[in-house]
Write an enzyme that holds these catalytic residues in place. Structure first.
Site, PDB file in Angstrom:
ATOM      1  N   ASP A   1     -11.698   0.623   5.766  1.00 34.25           N
ATOM      2  CA  ASP A   1     -10.721   0.939   4.725  1.00 34.25           C
ATOM      3  C   ASP A   1      -9.503   1.657   5.297  1.00 34.25           C
ATOM      4  OD1 ASP A   1     -12.210  -0.107   2.572  1.00 34.25           O
ATOM      5  OD2 ASP A   1     -13.374   1.736   2.410  1.00 34.25           O
TER       6      ASP A   1
ATOM      7  N   ASP B   1      -4.356  -3.893  -5.312  1.00 34.63           N
ATOM      8  CA  ASP B   1      -3.767  -2.552  -5.453  1.00 34.63           C
ATOM      9  C   ASP B   1      -2.289  -2.560  -5.863  1.00 34.63           C
ATOM     10  OD1 ASP B   1      -6.215  -1.526  -4.715  1.00 34.63           O
ATOM     11  OD2 ASP B   1      -5.593  -0.906  -2.708  1.00 34.63           O
TER      12      ASP B   1
ATOM     13  N   ASP C   1       0.814  -1.220   0.000  1.00 35.75           N
ATOM     14  CA  ASP C   1       0.000   0.000   0.000  1.00 35.75           C
ATOM     15  C   ASP C   1       0.848   1.271   0.000  1.00 35.75           C
ATOM     16  OD1 ASP C   1      -2.602   1.008  -0.228  1.00 35.75           O
ATOM     17  OD2 ASP C   1      -2.734   1.447   1.917  1.00 35.75           O
TER      18      ASP C   1
END
Length: 341
Positions: A316, A175, A135
């Site tokens: 999230d 991601d 991330d």
């Protein structure tokens, strides 16, 4: 003239113990051969019977999901308990992270999930989320160093290989590709992902790499990022809309456009929280959202099917009042399920 008979060659007597041993060895060799043939037949049958995810695919509802843990605790108000109870029964992808399932524990976790899949007559669906620099330091920052990541994914792959009798769906590092250009590490990430794919692939194991979603990268841009990883065609396809809220129809169109550019690659679509569609450009705990269609509801010649990949009720990140990423958030669970209970 009388011929004298030549003496016959004396027969060699084999001691009885050697006769017994020889017989045992012959039987063992026969059984080993039968076992080997049986193993080959079983492997061949499993390979030929392997089918990719499709409409009506049902995945495990994990008994160790955060929803299930919250349901067992039952220590919230009535609405929050009801939301946890309902979500705990829904087939949902289990996320493997090194923080919860480290190297020395992840094999057992996967084996437990595989046992659940057999009991529920379901497929096993896992998201692997432990990439180095995961991330890019954002809300879900973390992950392993490169060497540990290789070891971790090898353990996962070994456990998946030990469950060759069930269908296994792997969503690899959500991601990771869509973020790679902004993180400045496309080549490193591609290398880590290739290692993971090598460690994970096996009989009836269907791997989907990150494809972002329709409101993130233009389709040509994400196609270039995916192509540059060198992962195609060694994986089944891409996972779209993971942890996001885009409309299913938009993701189908995006999947088809991406497939056209990538030589026919397939897709999964996450519909876990897109029941009310997106909230503009908000992606981090937007309010007013709903769970979407259950897994296995849709599919076509490009989209294998839809699944619940992001577990509803998990935050999230620390935004819009949410706790840290991946933490169970009772208020979110209530909101997402308000039309289901």
């Amino acid at each position: 003239m009388v011929r004298t008979p030549r003496p016959s060659r004396p027969r060699r007597r084999v001691p009885r113990p050697l006769l017994v041993i020889g017989s045992v060895v012959a039987v063992v060799a026969l059984l080993a051969g039968v076992s080997m043939v049986g193993s080959l037949v079983t492997t061949l049958f499993q390979t030929l019977s392997a089918r990719p995810p499709a409409v009506d695919t049902r995945i495990v509802a994990p008994d160790e999901s955060k929803a299930a843990q919250a349901a067992r605790a039952g220590d919230r108000n009535a609405d929050q308990n009801a939301a946890a109870d309902w979500l705990a029964t829904q087939p949902t992808t289990y996320w493997l992270t090194p923080e919860i399932d480290p190297v020395d524990a992840v094999w057992d976790r996967v084996a437990h999930l595989a046992a659940e899949a057999r009991e529920q007559d379901a497929a096993l669906s896992i998201a692997i989320y432990g990439l180095p620099d995961r991330d890019c330091g954002n809300h879900s920052a973390g992950g392993l160093d490169p060497e540990s990541y290789g070891t971790w994914t090898a353990r996962i792959g070994d456990a998946l290989g030990n469950a060759s009798d069930i269908q296994k769906i792997v969503v690899l590092e959500p991601d990771s590709i869509a973020l790679s250009s902004s993180c400045g590490s496309p080549a490193d990430r591609a290398s880590y992902l290739r290692t993971a794919v090598d460690n994970l692939r096996g009989t009836d194991t269907w791997i989907y790499i990150d494809g972002g979603h329709s409101a993130w990268h233009p389709v040509d841009e994400i196609a270039d990022l995916i192509r540059a990883t060198g992962l195609l065609p060694s994986v089944r396809g891409v996972a779209l809309n993971v942890s996001n809220y885009q409309d299913t129809a938009a993701e189908f169109a995006y999947a088809h456009a991406l497939s056209d550019r990538l030589g026919g690659t397939h897709a999964l679509i996450d519909t876990s929280r897109n029941g009310a569609g997106p909230a503009g450009t908000q992606w981090c705990n937007p309010s007013g959202r709903l769970v979407g269609s259950g897994g296995g509801a849709y599919g076509d010649d490009v989209v294998d099917t839809n699944l619940w990949i992001k577990p509803p009720g998990e935050s999230d990140g620390e935004c819009n009042g949410g706790p840290p990423a991946g933490t169970w958030w009772p208020a979110s669970a209530v909101e997402l399920t308000r039309e289901q209970r």
